[in-house]
Design an enzyme around this catalytic site. Structure first.
Site, PDB file in Angstrom:
ATOM      1  N   LYS A  54       0.903  -1.168   0.159  1.00 43.48           N
ATOM      2  CA  LYS A  54      -0.010  -0.025  -0.044  1.00 43.48           C
ATOM      3  C   LYS A  54       0.970   1.251   0.010  1.00 43.48           C
ATOM      4  O   LYS A  54       0.728   2.090  -0.685  1.00 43.48           O
ATOM      5  CB  LYS A  54      -1.037  -0.006   1.189  1.00 43.48           C
ATOM      6  CG  LYS A  54      -2.248  -0.832   1.088  1.00 43.48           C
ATOM      7  CD  LYS A  54      -2.795  -0.940   2.537  1.00 43.48           C
ATOM      8  CE  LYS A  54      -3.903  -1.982   2.262  1.00 43.48           C
ATOM      9  NZ  LYS A  54      -4.629  -2.467   3.601  1.00 43.48           N
ATOM     10  N   GLN A  98      -4.823  -1.246   9.646  1.00 44.27           N
ATOM     11  CA  GLN A  98      -4.679  -2.579   9.199  1.00 44.27           C
ATOM     12  C   GLN A  98      -5.498  -3.540   9.833  1.00 44.27           C
ATOM     13  O   GLN A  98      -5.186  -3.492  11.392  1.00 44.27           O
ATOM     14  CB  GLN A  98      -3.269  -2.991   8.674  1.00 44.27           C
ATOM     15  CG  GLN A  98      -3.278  -4.330   8.023  1.00 44.27           C
ATOM     16  CD  GLN A  98      -3.866  -4.251   6.708  1.00 44.27           C
ATOM     17  OE1 GLN A  98      -3.805  -3.419   5.819  1.00 44.27           O
ATOM     18  NE2 GLN A  98      -4.447  -5.413   6.104  1.00 44.27           N
ATOM     19  N   ASP A 121     -11.038   3.244   4.118  1.00 42.53           N
ATOM     20  CA  ASP A 121     -11.649   1.800   3.922  1.00 42.53           C
ATOM     21  C   ASP A 121     -13.325   1.510   3.745  1.00 42.53           C
ATOM     22  O   ASP A 121     -13.553   0.663   3.466  1.00 42.53           O
ATOM     23  CB  ASP A 121     -11.452   0.942   5.240  1.00 42.53           C
ATOM     24  CG  ASP A 121      -9.816   0.098   5.232  1.00 42.53           C
ATOM     25  OD1 ASP A 121      -9.693  -0.560   4.086  1.00 42.53           O
ATOM     26  OD2 ASP A 121      -9.280   0.028   6.331  1.00 42.53           O
TER      27      ASP A 121
HETATM   28  N1  GUN Z   1      -7.365  -6.627   6.167  1.00 40.97           N
HETATM   29  C1  GUN Z   1      -7.807  -7.512   5.427  1.00 40.97           C
HETATM   30  N2  GUN Z   1      -8.573  -6.601   4.311  1.00 40.97           N
HETATM   31  C2  GUN Z   1      -8.340  -5.313   4.877  1.00 40.97           C
HETATM   32  C3  GUN Z   1      -8.849  -4.290   3.997  1.00 40.97           C
HETATM   33  O1  GUN Z   1      -9.408  -4.216   3.052  1.00 40.97           O
HETATM   34  N3  GUN Z   1      -8.658  -3.058   4.930  1.00 40.97           N
HETATM   35  C4  GUN Z   1      -7.889  -2.964   6.091  1.00 40.97           C
HETATM   36  N4  GUN Z   1      -7.817  -1.978   6.777  1.00 40.97           N
HETATM   37  N5  GUN Z   1      -7.322  -4.311   6.784  1.00 40.97           N
HETATM   38  C5  GUN Z   1      -7.572  -5.190   6.044  1.00 40.97           C
END
Ligand code: GUN
Length: 293
Positions: A54, A98, A121
């Site tokens: 990311k 995350q 998100d």
């Molecule tokens: N963990 C697994 N998928 C995601 C996601 O799309 N966003 C976040 N913040 N954590 C995750």
């Protein structure tokens, strides 16, 4: 018939190119640079890989990346203080924590503490409500990427029978809202669903997001259906070593014989998730700066 393979990598690269162009225009015309803060608590290896990807892609499209790495024993209060600080930081337009979080931290409390307009998100209750009410808001990245691939592939989705396997807050539920908004007839299946194979045989579109390796079999597929596989499951190669390979929730080798189009694992939905996160960060930045009244 052999299905067309949907190239998520290429679609994600295209989307990142469009985002990068808009970032460069925003910087040139308004002197605004979108900023994304990504917070990782603990040292889960899979999460470390996601966060690194990311951050790298954020910088590649010309955005500012703010990384925060916190130890696994971080308290909920300490994390909430950092979020509060980022909520008030005008150089940060998107905040992502995350998941999953260590046990001592309630993810609901953390998600609700992020300012809804920085919640790239799309997990904040206000963004969840906006999606279900058909209002503007930030939409979760993985289902947004799936919907883009489906529209690229099929065009107008009106009247299609869509089966979503999985009812998570991150994928299944928002996916259902997005496909309803595209006028699909939506069925959400899950671990307690009866006759899943029959439901699948009726579906023009299948989105599989349950985390069960190769659950969906080739003879469950309606001929010509479009299949989106969100599953990323590690399975042993059974070659006497500890090495593994990644498989989806759909049995690709079988399904590819019957479907019209199918996403591979890896290289299908995965790359779209981060590209959509960048798109959300750009949209959030515009709303907080040039579109603010
Ligand atoms: N963990 C697994 N998928 C995601 C996601 O799309 N966003 C976040 N913040 N954590 C995750």
């Amino acid at each position: 018939m052999t299905a067309k393979t949907i190239d998520g990598k290429a679609a994600a690269a295209e989307l990142r190119k469009r985002v990068a162009k808009q970032v460069s225009e925003l910087r040139a015309n308004y002197d605004v640079q979108p900023g994304l803060a990504a917070i990782l608590v603990g040292d889960d290896p899979a999460s470390q890989v996601y966060i690194r990807n990311k951050e790298r892609q954020t910088e590649e499209v010309g955005m500012a990346s703010v990384g925060r790495r916190l130890p696994a024993e971080t308290s909920e209060g300490a994390l909430l203080s950092i979020i509060e600080e980022l909520n008030h930081d005008p150089t940060v337009h998107g905040i992502l924590v995350q998941l999953p979080l260590p046990k001592q931290i309630k993810s609901e409390a953390v998600i609700s503490a992020i300012s809804a307009e920085k919640d790239v998100d799309g997990f904040h209750p206000m963004n969840v409500a906006a999606l279900s009410n058909g209002k503007d808001g930030l939409v979760p990245c993985t289902p947004m990427g799936c919907a883009m691939l489906l529209k690229d592939q099929i065009g107008d989705l009106t009247g299609k029978e869509a089966l979503i396997i999985g009812r998570s807050n991150i994928v299944g539920k928002p996916m259902a809202q997005l496909l309803l908004a595209e006028n699909c007839t939506v069925t959400i299946a899950h671990s307690r669903t009866r006759d899943l194979d029959q439901k699948c045989r009726n579906a023009d579109i299948v989105v599989a997001a349950v985390g069960i390796p190769k659950l969906v079999k080739g003879d469950w597929i309606k001929p010509g259906a479009t299949l989106i596989d969100v599953g990323i499951n590690r399975v042993s190669k059974n070659d006497g070593t500890t090495s593994y390979r990644l498989v989806g929730d759909i049995d690709y080798e079988e399904a590819v014989q019957a479907a019209g189009a199918i996403t591979p694992v890896p290289g299908g939905v995965g790359p779209m998730t981060i590209a959509c996160l960048l798109q959300n960060t750009l949209a959030a930045c515009k709303r907080q700066t040039i579109l603010r009244d």
